[in-house]
Design a protein around this motif. Structure first.
Motif, PDB file in Angstrom:
ATOM      1  N   GLU A 289      79.710  32.234  64.426  1.00 47.47           N
ATOM      2  CA  GLU A 289      79.229  32.727  65.726  1.00 47.47           C
ATOM      3  C   GLU A 289      77.796  32.345  66.093  1.00 47.47           C
ATOM      4  N   ILE A 290      76.982  31.915  65.134  1.00 46.24           N
ATOM      5  CA  ILE A 290      75.587  31.612  65.486  1.00 46.24           C
ATOM      6  C   ILE A 290      75.472  30.153  65.923  1.00 46.24           C
ATOM      7  N   PRO A 291      74.941  29.897  67.125  1.00 44.87           N
ATOM      8  CA  PRO A 291      74.775  28.505  67.570  1.00 44.87           C
ATOM      9  C   PRO A 291      73.666  27.827  66.759  1.00 44.87           C
ATOM     10  N   ILE A 292      73.962  26.654  66.270  1.00 46.19           N
ATOM     11  CA  ILE A 292      72.998  25.917  65.447  1.00 46.19           C
ATOM     12  C   ILE A 292      72.357  24.821  66.294  1.00 46.19           C
ATOM     13  N   GLU A 293      71.056  24.858  66.386  1.00 48.49           N
ATOM     14  CA  GLU A 293      70.322  23.862  67.168  1.00 48.49           C
ATOM     15  C   GLU A 293      70.483  22.471  66.537  1.00 48.49           C
ATOM     16  N   GLN A 294      70.830  21.492  67.372  1.00 47.50           N
ATOM     17  CA  GLN A 294      70.888  20.093  66.933  1.00 47.50           C
ATOM     18  C   GLN A 294      69.672  19.400  67.524  1.00 47.50           C
ATOM     19  N   ARG A 295      68.800  18.889  66.680  1.00 52.15           N
ATOM     20  CA  ARG A 295      67.573  18.287  67.195  1.00 52.15           C
ATOM     21  C   ARG A 295      67.643  16.764  67.089  1.00 52.15           C
ATOM     22  N   SER A 296      66.573  16.148  67.546  1.00 48.31           N
ATOM     23  CA  SER A 296      66.541  14.693  67.655  1.00 48.31           C
ATOM     24  C   SER A 296      66.719  13.997  66.303  1.00 48.31           C
TER      25      SER A 296
END
Ligand code: MRU
Length: 365
Positions: A289-296
């Motif tokens: 359920e936790i959105p995981i940030e995808q970075r550059s």
């Protein structure tokens, strides 16, 4: 905390003009201490997105002050909702951002437009002050864990990941608050600082702030923790978190899960320090359920540092044709967490543990 004897917080209202917002630009540390002046919502959003300010509690406080800047220019409901939405989408994983903006909007929606700017600054100041008090309390509740680890004639070795120090909050930090109190109490301790690739918050920020406070520490490659634990060189692990679920799953900087696995395998206590503003009572299963940030990808393929001549340079370390992936957080399941350190005390990483400290949340079950 103090830098060269001068007390600082990570975000504050400029005392000269009484409205613009000052931050420490964390992308410049450890090479330079640069203070940036924010004057509008796009600048505040940029500061959060580019990680001039970062760390779950700090981005909540910075967003609250960002909303104040917007209300100076336009205090209509439409503008306020638009600005809050812009600030909310800057980073997805840390729940403090959403929490702080919701708190501001709840206060401001029922406030006449002409009053909103004044009320907003008061509310943002309250959010910042409460964060400082909560983190100081986390320090007091975490201190006994370090005291209990003291052995005659030996230092207490603590491993931490990323930066959960005062730079990640308004002041004190979460994981580092007990460490500062223990150090100040004269306990002989030493901190293993995970470098925390790809952005190196450990090597750049945790090492810097521990050093400013005179705390003994050693930067290690992220992969060294398991080895150190196998050889009895880690007495306990303390990390922060960006979102903790109601059953005690913990999202934190990528690599935290691997440290929890190694700690579990080596019977090393693995503690997570958090203010209650980091608990997302609406979610249970962190992995799902936790959105995981995808970075550059560039954060993985490139490394920035200071060269021998003192200039700052970015170099590529991966083949130019190789793609890279950059999930910025992972989730450590509650079963791998020894316990949680909150402003109200310590508890098991479980629904029962959290509800024993926060019984008012039973109603949202
Ligand atoms: O991407 P960052 O640097 O904002 O990530 C910060 C962390 O993962 C911290 O450990 C977390 O926010 C807890 S801070 C008190």
């Amino acid at each position: 905390m103090r830098i060269d004897g001068v007390p600082y917080r990570t975000v504050w209202v400029d005392p000269e003009d009484g409205w613009s917002v000052r931050i420490i630009d964390q992308t410049k540390l450890p090479w330079a201490l640069e203070i940036v002046r924010l004057t509008d919502v796009p600048a505040a959003a940029h500061a959060i997105r580019s990680m001039q300010v970062r760390g779950a509690p700090l981005i909540g406080a910075a967003a609250a002050y960002g909303l104040c800047l917007g209300l100076r220019q336009d205090s209509s409901s439409a503008a306020m909702e638009r600005d809050a939405a812009l600030l909310a989408e800057t980073r997805p994983t840390a729940v403090n951002l959403r929490w702080a903006l919701e708190r501001m909007l709840t206060r401001l929606r029922n406030t006449p437009a002409a009053e909103r700017e004044r009320v907003a600054y008061l509310e943002a100041a309250a959010i910042a002050a409460e964060d400082v008090a909560q983190n100081a309390a986390i320090g007091r509740h975490g201190l006994p864990l370090i005291e209990q680890a003291v052995k005659p004639g030996a230092r207490v070795n603590i491993l931490t990941h990323c930066n959960a120090g005062w730079l990640a909050t308004v002041d004190w930090g979460t994981a580092l608050a007990p460490i500062y109190l223990a150090h100040d109490a004269g306990i002989d301790l030493h901190v293993w600082v995970d470098e925390t690739r790809p952005r190196n918050q450990g090597a750049a920020l945790t090492a810097w702030e521990l050093g400013r406070h005179g705390v003994a520490h050693t930067v290690v490659a992220d992969n060294a923790g398991g080895h150190l634990m196998q050889h009895g060189d880690v007495d306990l692990v303390i990390v922060g978190t960006d979102r903790t679920t109601r059953r005690g799953d913990v999202a934190n900087k990528i690599g935290t899960y691997l440290k929890a696995l190694a700690a579990h395998d080596n019977d090393v206590p693995f503690w997570v320090a958090l203010p209650s503003t980091t608990i997302d009572w609406t979610v249970s299963d962190g992995i799902a359920e936790i959105p995981i940030e995808q970075r550059s990808a560039a954060e993985v393929t490139d490394v920035t540092g200071r060269t021998a001549d003192g200039s700052i340079a970015t170099v590529r370390v991966a083949p130019s044709e190789s793609p890279a992936a950059n999930p910025a957080f992972d989730v450590t399941p509650a079963r791998l967490v020894t316990g949680l350190i909150t402003e109200r005390g310590r508890c098991a990483a479980s629904a029962d543990g959290l509800l024993s400290l926060f019984p008012e949340q039973r109603r949202s079950q």
